[in-house]
Design a protein around this motif. Sequence first.
Motif, PDB file in Angstrom:
ATOM      1  N   HIS A  75       0.162   5.470   0.632  1.00 59.40           N
ATOM      2  CA  HIS A  75      -0.936   6.722   0.195  1.00 59.40           C
ATOM      3  C   HIS A  75       0.269   7.594   0.256  1.00 59.40           C
ATOM      4  N   HIS A  82      -4.822  10.573  -1.701  1.00 61.01           N
ATOM      5  CA  HIS A  82      -4.541   9.548  -2.853  1.00 61.01           C
ATOM      6  C   HIS A  82      -3.975   8.099  -2.218  1.00 61.01           C
ATOM      7  N   THR A  83      -4.532   6.654  -2.438  1.00 65.07           N
ATOM      8  CA  THR A  83      -3.717   5.621  -2.235  1.00 65.07           C
ATOM      9  C   THR A  83      -4.058   3.771  -3.126  1.00 65.07           C
ATOM     10  N   TYR A  84      -2.936   3.946  -3.466  1.00 59.84           N
ATOM     11  CA  TYR A  84      -2.385   2.820  -4.370  1.00 59.84           C
ATOM     12  C   TYR A  84      -1.618   1.109  -3.445  1.00 59.84           C
ATOM     13  N   TYR A  85      -3.297   0.080  -3.915  1.00 62.90           N
ATOM     14  CA  TYR A  85      -3.221  -0.936  -3.387  1.00 62.90           C
ATOM     15  C   TYR A  85      -2.660  -2.104  -4.396  1.00 62.90           C
ATOM     16  N   GLN A  86      -1.417  -2.770  -3.863  1.00 61.64           N
ATOM     17  CA  GLN A  86      -1.341  -3.851  -5.181  1.00 61.64           C
ATOM     18  C   GLN A  86      -1.287  -5.385  -4.211  1.00 61.64           C
ATOM     19  N   ARG A  88       1.007  -0.730   0.113  1.00 61.61           N
ATOM     20  CA  ARG A  88      -0.091   0.103  -0.185  1.00 61.61           C
ATOM     21  C   ARG A  88       0.405   1.054   0.017  1.00 61.61           C
ATOM     22  N   ASN A 108      -6.650   1.997  -6.928  1.00 58.44           N
ATOM     23  CA  ASN A 108      -6.665   3.625  -6.953  1.00 58.44           C
ATOM     24  C   ASN A 108      -7.432   4.549  -6.187  1.00 58.44           C
ATOM     25  N   THR A 121      -8.921   7.786  -4.891  1.00 49.50           N
ATOM     26  CA  THR A 121      -8.339   9.480  -5.133  1.00 49.50           C
ATOM     27  C   THR A 121      -9.377  10.543  -3.699  1.00 49.50           C
ATOM     28  N   GLU A 138      -4.918  -4.162  -8.618  1.00 50.98           N
ATOM     29  CA  GLU A 138      -4.601  -3.097  -7.849  1.00 50.98           C
ATOM     30  C   GLU A 138      -6.066  -2.040  -7.913  1.00 50.98           C
TER      31      GLU A 138
END
Length: 269
Positions: free
Chosen positions: A75, A99-103, A73, A118, A120, A116
């Motif tokens: 952020h 904004h947060t991005y998860y894999q 994660r 995204n 925001t 994945e």
Amino acid sequence: SYFGEQWQATMKLQDFEVLGNHQSSYKTLPHIEISAQEPFNFFSNSGLPGQLELYSELTSFKAESKDQVSANRYHVEAGLNFPVSRPAWFFNSEFKLMHTYYQQDNIQENSDLSEEVNRTLPKIRFHGGINFDRNMVLFDNNYTQTLEPQIQYLYIPEKDQNDIGLYDTTNLQDDFNGLFRDKNYSGLDRIASANQYTWGVTSRILDPSNLEVFRLSIGRIHYLSNKDTFDELFNESSFNTDNQQSSVAANLFYRINQKWQISSDIQYN
């Protein structure tokens, strides 16, 4: 951890085990935080103090068992904060973009999770209060009594987050101090929507040396639109969206003497 005047950094390696019959917890290998603040004057002639704020976080969640989802994660949230504080009053304005991005890996079939994600979301927050005080005589002793009303408005738009797993997120306590938080959950896996205002009133009794002898605080949140129902993910009774206000939350404190004191948190629905 490193703490400078304008930026801070923390790296954490964390592992713990919940005792009893619970789902296995996640290791954070690692968890890295970097934050920075840069003061400025919004208008050079107005004297309005402002502050640029940046917070970023990178976390790798490792599962204990092979059938659990693991995730990375990232952020970041950035924005402007305008804190104005005077002896008689304060007013803070906050405008941020998160904004947060998860894999996410090892997702089971028929799961709502995505590999994945995204997310925001903007956040707008206004928080202000006034301080009143007066002299009073109680049991032939001189005291100062304060009356401190405050109000906050918070806005975060609603967003479906069911495609994100729960790694470090749970409900926070709904006590009086929690009324003026800008979030309902620990961690970042869920950011609750908000279109609400919160009121609170605190009264203190101070002795001649300004030592707090007694404090009573009471407040409540009023929802201007339907509250989200993310609580269902924690197997708890979901919030009744027809109810446009939270429980009444209160805090009581009394100092008996230098060695003994009593405190209590109360929530009433």
